[in-house]
Structures are given as C-alpha cells and as structure tokens.
Design a protein around this motif. Structure first.
Motif, PDB file in Angstrom:
ATOM      1  N   LEU A 271       9.574  -4.772 -13.312  1.00 44.43           N
ATOM      2  CA  LEU A 271      10.649  -4.909 -12.320  1.00 44.43           C
ATOM      3  C   LEU A 271      10.167  -4.638 -10.905  1.00 44.43           C
ATOM      4  O   LEU A 271      10.543  -5.339  -9.961  1.00 44.43           O
ATOM      5  N   GLY A 272       9.357  -3.586 -10.713  1.00 47.43           N
ATOM      6  CA  GLY A 272       8.874  -3.282  -9.373  1.00 47.43           C
ATOM      7  C   GLY A 272       7.951  -4.353  -8.832  1.00 47.43           C
ATOM      8  O   GLY A 272       8.025  -4.716  -7.645  1.00 47.43           O
ATOM      9  N   ALA A 273       7.088  -4.878  -9.685  1.00 49.78           N
ATOM     10  CA  ALA A 273       6.181  -5.947  -9.259  1.00 49.78           C
ATOM     11  C   ALA A 273       6.954  -7.211  -8.915  1.00 49.78           C
ATOM     12  O   ALA A 273       6.678  -7.879  -7.918  1.00 49.78           O
ATOM     13  N   HIS A 274       7.930  -7.564  -9.751  1.00 48.36           N
ATOM     14  CA  HIS A 274       8.742  -8.745  -9.461  1.00 48.36           C
ATOM     15  C   HIS A 274       9.511  -8.562  -8.163  1.00 48.36           C
ATOM     16  O   HIS A 274       9.621  -9.510  -7.365  1.00 48.36           O
TER      17      HIS A 274
ATOM     18  N   ALA B  62     -13.485  -0.156   7.186  1.00 48.78           N
ATOM     19  CA  ALA B  62     -12.547  -1.265   7.018  1.00 48.78           C
ATOM     20  C   ALA B  62     -13.286  -2.567   6.740  1.00 48.78           C
ATOM     21  O   ALA B  62     -14.210  -2.931   7.478  1.00 48.78           O
ATOM     22  N   PRO B  63     -12.903  -3.307   5.699  1.00 47.90           N
ATOM     23  CA  PRO B  63     -13.470  -4.640   5.480  1.00 47.90           C
ATOM     24  C   PRO B  63     -12.849  -5.632   6.451  1.00 47.90           C
ATOM     25  O   PRO B  63     -11.999  -5.279   7.275  1.00 47.90           O
ATOM     26  N   ASP B  64     -13.250  -6.891   6.362  1.00 47.12           N
ATOM     27  CA  ASP B  64     -12.729  -7.903   7.290  1.00 47.12           C
ATOM     28  C   ASP B  64     -11.232  -8.145   7.077  1.00 47.12           C
ATOM     29  O   ASP B  64     -10.470  -8.273   8.036  1.00 47.12           O
ATOM     30  N   ARG B  65     -10.823  -8.240   5.823  1.00 44.84           N
ATOM     31  CA  ARG B  65      -9.420  -8.430   5.489  1.00 44.84           C
ATOM     32  C   ARG B  65      -8.780  -7.084   5.134  1.00 44.84           C
ATOM     33  O   ARG B  65      -9.470  -6.123   4.793  1.00 44.84           O
ATOM     34  N   SER B  66      -7.463  -7.044   5.193  1.00 47.32           N
ATOM     35  CA  SER B  66      -6.751  -5.815   4.836  1.00 47.32           C
ATOM     36  C   SER B  66      -6.695  -5.648   3.322  1.00 47.32           C
ATOM     37  O   SER B  66      -6.547  -6.627   2.574  1.00 47.32           O
ATOM     38  N   LEU B  67      -6.796  -4.395   2.883  1.00 50.24           N
ATOM     39  CA  LEU B  67      -6.649  -4.048   1.478  1.00 50.24           C
ATOM     40  C   LEU B  67      -5.313  -3.336   1.285  1.00 50.24           C
ATOM     41  O   LEU B  67      -5.005  -2.377   1.997  1.00 50.24           O
ATOM     42  N   VAL B  68      -4.529  -3.821   0.333  1.00 56.63           N
ATOM     43  CA  VAL B  68      -3.217  -3.246   0.046  1.00 56.63           C
ATOM     44  C   VAL B  68      -3.278  -2.553  -1.314  1.00 56.63           C
ATOM     45  O   VAL B  68      -3.732  -3.145  -2.308  1.00 56.63           O
ATOM     46  N   PHE B  69      -2.827  -1.307  -1.354  1.00 58.56           N
ATOM     47  CA  PHE B  69      -2.808  -0.514  -2.584  1.00 58.56           C
ATOM     48  C   PHE B  69      -1.346  -0.332  -2.969  1.00 58.56           C
ATOM     49  O   PHE B  69      -0.599   0.385  -2.301  1.00 58.56           O
ATOM     50  N   LEU B  70      -0.944  -0.997  -4.049  1.00 56.06           N
ATOM     51  CA  LEU B  70       0.467  -1.108  -4.409  1.00 56.06           C
ATOM     52  C   LEU B  70       0.716  -0.470  -5.777  1.00 56.06           C
ATOM     53  O   LEU B  70       0.271  -0.984  -6.806  1.00 56.06           O
ATOM     54  N   ALA B  71       1.432   0.666  -5.772  1.00 57.40           N
ATOM     55  CA  ALA B  71       1.837   1.338  -7.013  1.00 57.40           C
ATOM     56  C   ALA B  71       3.282   0.955  -7.274  1.00 57.40           C
ATOM     57  O   ALA B  71       4.182   1.345  -6.524  1.00 57.40           O
ATOM     58  N   VAL B  72       3.521   0.192  -8.334  1.00 60.45           N
ATOM     59  CA  VAL B  72       4.851  -0.371  -8.568  1.00 60.45           C
ATOM     60  C   VAL B  72       5.608   0.399  -9.637  1.00 60.45           C
ATOM     61  O   VAL B  72       5.031   1.020 -10.531  1.00 60.45           O
ATOM     62  N   THR B  73       6.918   0.331  -9.536  1.00 53.07           N
ATOM     63  CA  THR B  73       7.804   1.004 -10.470  1.00 53.07           C
ATOM     64  C   THR B  73       8.237   0.074 -11.606  1.00 53.07           C
ATOM     65  O   THR B  73       8.103  -1.145 -11.525  1.00 53.07           O
ATOM     66  N   ALA B  74       8.764   0.681 -12.660  1.00 52.62           N
ATOM     67  CA  ALA B  74       9.502  -0.011 -13.734  1.00 52.62           C
ATOM     68  C   ALA B  74       8.736  -1.151 -14.389  1.00 52.62           C
ATOM     69  O   ALA B  74       9.329  -2.147 -14.791  1.00 52.62           O
ATOM     70  N   GLU B  75       7.431  -0.991 -14.543  1.00 49.38           N
ATOM     71  CA  GLU B  75       6.664  -1.976 -15.314  1.00 49.38           C
ATOM     72  C   GLU B  75       7.110  -1.951 -16.764  1.00 49.38           C
ATOM     73  O   GLU B  75       7.245  -3.004 -17.406  1.00 49.38           O
ATOM     74  N   GLU B  76       7.328  -0.755 -17.289  1.00 45.68           N
ATOM     75  CA  GLU B  76       7.689  -0.620 -18.695  1.00 45.68           C
ATOM     76  C   GLU B  76       9.060  -1.230 -19.000  1.00 45.68           C
ATOM     77  O   GLU B  76       9.388  -1.471 -20.159  1.00 45.68           O
TER      78      GLU B  76
ATOM     79  N   VAL C 165       6.996   3.671   1.206  1.00 46.85           N
ATOM     80  CA  VAL C 165       7.733   3.179   0.046  1.00 46.85           C
ATOM     81  C   VAL C 165       8.496   1.899   0.370  1.00 46.85           C
ATOM     82  O   VAL C 165       8.831   1.607   1.518  1.00 46.85           O
ATOM     83  N   GLN C 166       8.766   1.152  -0.677  1.00 43.24           N
ATOM     84  CA  GLN C 166       9.679   0.018  -0.658  1.00 43.24           C
ATOM     85  C   GLN C 166      10.778   0.311  -1.670  1.00 43.24           C
ATOM     86  O   GLN C 166      10.501   0.565  -2.850  1.00 43.24           O
ATOM     87  N   ASP C 167      12.031   0.305  -1.232  1.00 40.81           N
ATOM     88  CA  ASP C 167      13.137   0.544  -2.151  1.00 40.81           C
ATOM     89  C   ASP C 167      13.272  -0.604  -3.143  1.00 40.81           C
ATOM     90  O   ASP C 167      13.187  -1.785  -2.765  1.00 40.81           O
ATOM     91  N   VAL C 168      13.506  -0.247  -4.414  1.00 37.70           N
ATOM     92  CA  VAL C 168      13.708  -1.223  -5.485  1.00 37.70           C
ATOM     93  C   VAL C 168      15.037  -0.882  -6.158  1.00 37.70           C
ATOM     94  O   VAL C 168      15.134   0.127  -6.868  1.00 37.70           O
TER      95      VAL C 168
ATOM     96  N   HIS D  28       0.363  -8.036 -12.753  1.00 35.17           N
ATOM     97  CA  HIS D  28      -0.240  -9.203 -12.116  1.00 35.17           C
ATOM     98  C   HIS D  28       0.572 -10.468 -12.370  1.00 35.17           C
ATOM     99  O   HIS D  28       0.583 -11.387 -11.552  1.00 35.17           O
ATOM    100  N   PHE D  29       1.273 -10.534 -13.519  1.00 35.42           N
ATOM    101  CA  PHE D  29       2.030 -11.730 -13.879  1.00 35.42           C
ATOM    102  C   PHE D  29       3.115 -12.042 -12.845  1.00 35.42           C
ATOM    103  O   PHE D  29       3.386 -13.206 -12.542  1.00 35.42           O
ATOM    104  N   ALA D  30       3.727 -10.988 -12.274  1.00 37.61           N
ATOM    105  CA  ALA D  30       4.770 -11.207 -11.271  1.00 37.61           C
ATOM    106  C   ALA D  30       4.223 -11.952 -10.058  1.00 37.61           C
ATOM    107  O   ALA D  30       4.914 -12.785  -9.462  1.00 37.61           O
ATOM    108  N   PHE D  31       2.977 -11.666  -9.695  1.00 35.63           N
ATOM    109  CA  PHE D  31       2.356 -12.330  -8.549  1.00 35.63           C
ATOM    110  C   PHE D  31       1.843 -13.718  -8.930  1.00 35.63           C
ATOM    111  O   PHE D  31       1.958 -14.672  -8.157  1.00 35.63           O
ATOM    112  N   ALA D  32       1.280 -13.819 -10.137  1.00 40.07           N
ATOM    113  CA  ALA D  32       0.784 -15.110 -10.602  1.00 40.07           C
ATOM    114  C   ALA D  32       1.919 -16.135 -10.653  1.00 40.07           C
ATOM    115  O   ALA D  32       1.739 -17.301 -10.262  1.00 40.07           O
TER     116      ALA D  32
END
Length: 560
Positions: free
Chosen positions: A386-389, A368-382, A89-92, A461-465
């Motif tokens: 907020l979690g993505a930002h 495993a692919p060549d690059r790492s794959l990150v699976f990110l379940a974020v909070t407070a989208e609704e 987890v990452q604290d938000v 995705h907008f938070a990352f874009a």
C-alpha cells in the motif's frame, strides 16, 4: 580477473536465458569503487527494529511511531536531507479493520451441513468499512483459478453470473506445474493473475459477495500458518472514500482439505476439478451449496507514513535513483506455542530497512553522485504494497525523472554465497548494470528457483514497475560457499516453514552477517552506477511494462 570474466559470462547467460535480453545498444555504465558500508549499523538498526519494544511494526501503532522516529533520526545522521519538501515523511491514508467474534463458516444445501472453525480451517476479512459483516446463504460457485484475461483468451467466469454469490478459487495460475517457463500463463513462473490480490479484485469486479481461495502449500509457496498469521488480527487498507473500487463482502482462504470435503459433498472431486481448471475453455461449476458466516469489525482511520530521505545529486539533481524497502510487519499475530504473539519481522524486513540506513551512510561518505539518490522506506507492504503504491501514484519525485531503482526485502542470514538470486531477470536494461556489478564482485546470477511463487509481484518494486519505472529485485544466493546449494535450500526451507510471517522471525545475536554485507556491496554498486550514469535504462522490447514507460517518457518535458 579470470574469476570476474567467468562471473560475467555466467551472469549474461543466465539472465539472457530467462526471458531474453534486449538487443539494444549497451548503456553508459561507469566503474564504481566499493562502498564503506557499516556492519555495525546493519546489526544495530536491525536489532532495534526487531525488538519487542517496536511490537512488530504494524502500521498505525506505537511500533510505527517508533519506527518513523528512528528512521528520520538515522537518515539525518547519515547525511541525507528530508525527502518530502522539508519533511522526512509522506502521509499515507489508511483504514484499519480488525475482525472479531467470528461465526463458523457454515456450508449447507439444506440437508448436509458442514461447519468450519475460524483460524484453523478458514480465515476471512472484509475490505468494507462496515461494523458488521454478514454473508448469508450465498451460493457457492467453483471458478477454477478465477482469471479473466481477454488478451490470453481465458475467462474462468464465462457463462455464469456470480453476483451475490461466493466463488471458490484455486491459488496460483493454470500452468504453475509446467516444468519450463512457457505456457498460457508463462509456465511455472507465476503471472499477476496468480496472486491473491488479483483474484479478490476480479471476484469483486464480477459482483461476488464472497471469495475463498483454496490454500495449497506448494503453489502458494507458504504454509497455512502463514495464512493464519497474516489474515488474522488488524488489517490495513487504503482509504478509498467516494472513489472505492468494487469490493466483496468477504475475502478469505480455506484449507485444502476443507475444499476437498465441501466439493465431495457437492458431488465433485477437487483433483478432477483442478485438472479441468488448467484447460482452456474451463467452465465454472455451481456447487448447489450456500456459505454463511458473520463477524464484527473495529474500524479506525489513520495516517501512516512513508519515510523519505534524499542525497541530492551534484550534477543532475532532478534525476533520481531509488532504494526501496518496507519498514512494516504484522504486529501482534497468532501466538507461537510458547505464547509469543509478536511478529517481530527481523529478517522480513528489519534487515532491508536497516540496509537503507547503511547504504545512505556509505553513499554520503563517498560524496554526492551525479544524480540524486532517494531512500524510501514504505509502509503497509504486508497489507498489499500500500505504501509503495501510494508513493508511485503520488510521487514526490516525478516518475519520468526516476531512472530506476533497487528494492530490498528480507536479507538471507545464510552466510556468503557464490551467486545472487535475480527475481524477474531479462525484463529490463538494468540487467546490464547488474552484469557489470557482478563482474566487479566476482559473483554470478541465478534465476529465481521458485518462479511459481510470483515473487516479482510480492514486494514494493512491483508498484513502481506497474507505472513504468525499471526496478531490480535481488535475493540472497542459493549456492553457499559453505555447504553449496543443498545447504542454501535447507536454510531457505527452514526459514519459510518455521519463521516467515510468524513470531519466531526474531533477531539473533549469532547471525552470520558476511553474506548480507556482500549483498549490500552489490546493491551499493548498482545504485551508484545508475546515479553516475548518463543513460536512461528502459524495459526490454516486449516487456509488459515497456509501453507504460514509453508513454510516461513521451509526456515528460525532462527526464527519460
């Protein structure tokens, strides 16, 4: 093979026609075999997340605790490693504010009083951590679309001081009714200036005490029932501390007919003002009325959680490809006629969250692919992504070392389609990966049929874009194998009218998962292609996010 080549031609034409493909050289896009994706995992995880036991997965509740525990367990079982320095987890840091004891919204000029009931006619919240919110005799000013865009020569606040006043704002942006995609605000395609988040932010920057958006179903792309469910009950916001941005006393929405009535009382006409607001040089209109209301707030600060798993890359583990989905929903909300008050969020977004687990399993099985794959379940989208930002602003894996990603939000349960809907096509070189994946799957791309809804600004995705990371956002197809486009539209309209952000977005044992599994295969292929490639796709020349990515890359020692 003929079908695949037709798919490529259709995809290229549609993607290029929307905003224009970049003329840069083709990227390294490897061929990828189908993934072994478990439908049983999709069904089981979606069912569990959408059960009443999870209470609608509101951040900071028992539902969050259950969700985080389930995802950590499932990620581990899938073969991932904890993604945050040994932690899942990452604290938000968030604050929860629950309004109660709402007084009516009273509009008066000393002679005429208009009184509106909370919920059915208006909704309002505060972003401030105050036990009592009191909006008292705040002058009303109509500010059109509430946009201040110097680069477009547009300022709806020009010539008026709204400090301490309450602004009345139209939803969307000035050219949303334009048939095409050209105009001062990209024609029918909503810009960020059309989003409610922007409108409230700008009202606060202007010093307004209150901001009221006029709800209108078509330009909002959802009915009043969605507004009432989403804006009543507990609301989550970032913990700002001493660095808080400007905030109004109250932000809210009013029914269109409420706006029509109060404007008529002020000697104005809603339709005429709406038409005038579409023209460059529009001037705000003081209404000669004041607004008053009050409510109390229960305040609770807490740490919500993003859940992060990683499948380390075999050759370039310090280069990352993202899969994102939000695990949260609305918790307990406005009850349905049968008394059900749990917004289970089965489609939105238990399906996308389950997809993270199913895709993690499939990629781990493939090795495993060549690059790492990150699976990110974020909070407070609704609550406003907020979690993505928070992750994007405090990344576990540096954004300059993040190649790109795929966001998943609400899979269609309409059955298989001949196409896939692309939200925001023509923006980045990731379109080349999408074209290749569509060829392999024998499908075509269709631009979003509702560009006025601004979907590109409404998911994680907008938070990352915004911070430069190229992201793809795909939705289910519109041209169903059974029933074609007419059936696809009918099913989409039915979901939005009767289940979206309401208590009836519930798991159904009779769902047809075949279309979901086809879409998942496409998303598996996209992530795998990016993770096996040596290229660093960028935003296309002239895109709004290109400069940010270029600056990020130029400052990095490794990565892009």
């Amino acid at each position: 093979m003929i079908r695949s080549m037709i798919g490529l031609a259709g995809a290229s034409l549609l993607l290029a026609s929307c905003n224009g493909m970049s003329g840069e050289a083709a990227l390294d896009i490897p061929e990828v075999a189908n993934g072994d994706i478990s439908q049983a995992t999709m069904v089981d995880v979606t069912r569990k997340l959408a059960s009443d036991e999870f209470e609608g997965r509101m951040p900071g509740t028992k539902g969050e605790e259950l969700t985080v525990a389930l995802l950590s367990e499932k990620f581990a079982a899938a073969g991932l490693q904890p993604g945050n320095n040994g932690s899942w987890v990452q604290d938000v840091p968030l604050v929860e504010i629950t309004g109660k004891n709402f007084a009516p919204l009273t509009i008066t000029n000393g002679q005429t009083d208009l009184v509106y009931d909370f919920g059915s006619e208006w909704v309002g919240v505060t972003y401030r951590e105050d036990a009592q919110t009191q909006l008292a005799n705040s002058e009303l000013v109509f500010v059109g679309y509430g946009i201040n865009a110097p680069e477009r020569g547009w300022n709806d606040y020009d010539g008026v001081d709204v400090k301490g006043k309450t602004v009345v704002i139209l939803v969307n942006d000035p050219d949303w009714e334009t048939p095409g995609l050209t105009g001062p605000f990209n024609g029918r395609a909503m810009t960020y200036y059309g989003r409610w988040t922007y409108k409230f932010e700008e009202a606060a920057r202007q010093g307004a005490a209150g901001a009221l958006i006029v709800h209108d179903t078509e330009p909002a792309s959802y009915g009043w029932n969605v507004v009432e469910s989403s804006w009543s009950g507990a609301q989550a916001y970032p913990q700002y501390g001493d660095n808080a941005p400007p905030r109004t006393l109250m932000n809210g929405w009013i029914q269109k007919e409420v706006a029509r009535e109060l404007l008529a009382a002020a000697g104005q006409d809603l339709d005429a003002l709406s038409a005038a607001s579409k023209q460059e040089g529009f001037k705000p209109v003081p209404l000669g009325f004041t607004a008053s209301t009050s409510f109390q707030n229960d305040i609770r600060t807490f740490m919500s959680k993003n859940v992060i798993g990683v499948l380390p890359g075999a050759k370039r583990p310090d280069e990352y490809v993202l899969y994102t989905a939000h695990w949260d929903h609305l918790g307990r909300c406005t009850p349905a006629p049968d008394g059900d008050d749990i917004c289970n969020g089965a489609v939105d977004n238990a399906t996308g969250t389950a997809a993270l687990v199913a895709l993690a399993e499939a990629h781990a099985k493939a090795g495993a692919p060549d690059r790492s794959l990150v699976f990110l379940a974020v909070t407070a989208e609704e609550s406003g992504l907020l979690g993505a930002h928070y992750y994007a602003e405090n990344p576990v894996f540096p954004l300059a070392q993040t190649v790109g990603g795929v966001n998943m939000d609400a899979f269609d349960m309409a059955g298989p389609a001949k196409d896939v809907t692309v939200v925001g096509p023509g923006k980045s070189q990731l379109d080349q990966f999408l074209e290749a994946a569509l060829v392999a799957d024998g499908r075509v791309a269709t631009p979003n049929p509702s560009p006025e809804a601004g979907y590109y600004y409404r998911s994680d995705h907008f938070a990352f874009a915004k911070l430069g990371v190229p992201m793809l956002y795909l939705d289910g197809g519109q041209d169903l194998i059974e029933g074609g486009k007419e059936a696809g539209k009918a099913l989409a309209d039915d979901y939005r009218a009767n289940r979206y952000h309401g208590p009836k977005d519930e798991f159904d044992e009779n769902w047809d998962w075949s279309g979901v599994m086809a879409d998942l295969q496409l998303m598996y292929r996209l992530g795998r292609m990016m993770a096996m490639s040596t290229s660093w796709p960028n935003w296309n020349d002239g895109d709004e996010f290109r400069a940010t990515r270029d600056e990020s890359c130029a400052a990095a020692d490794t990565g892009c």
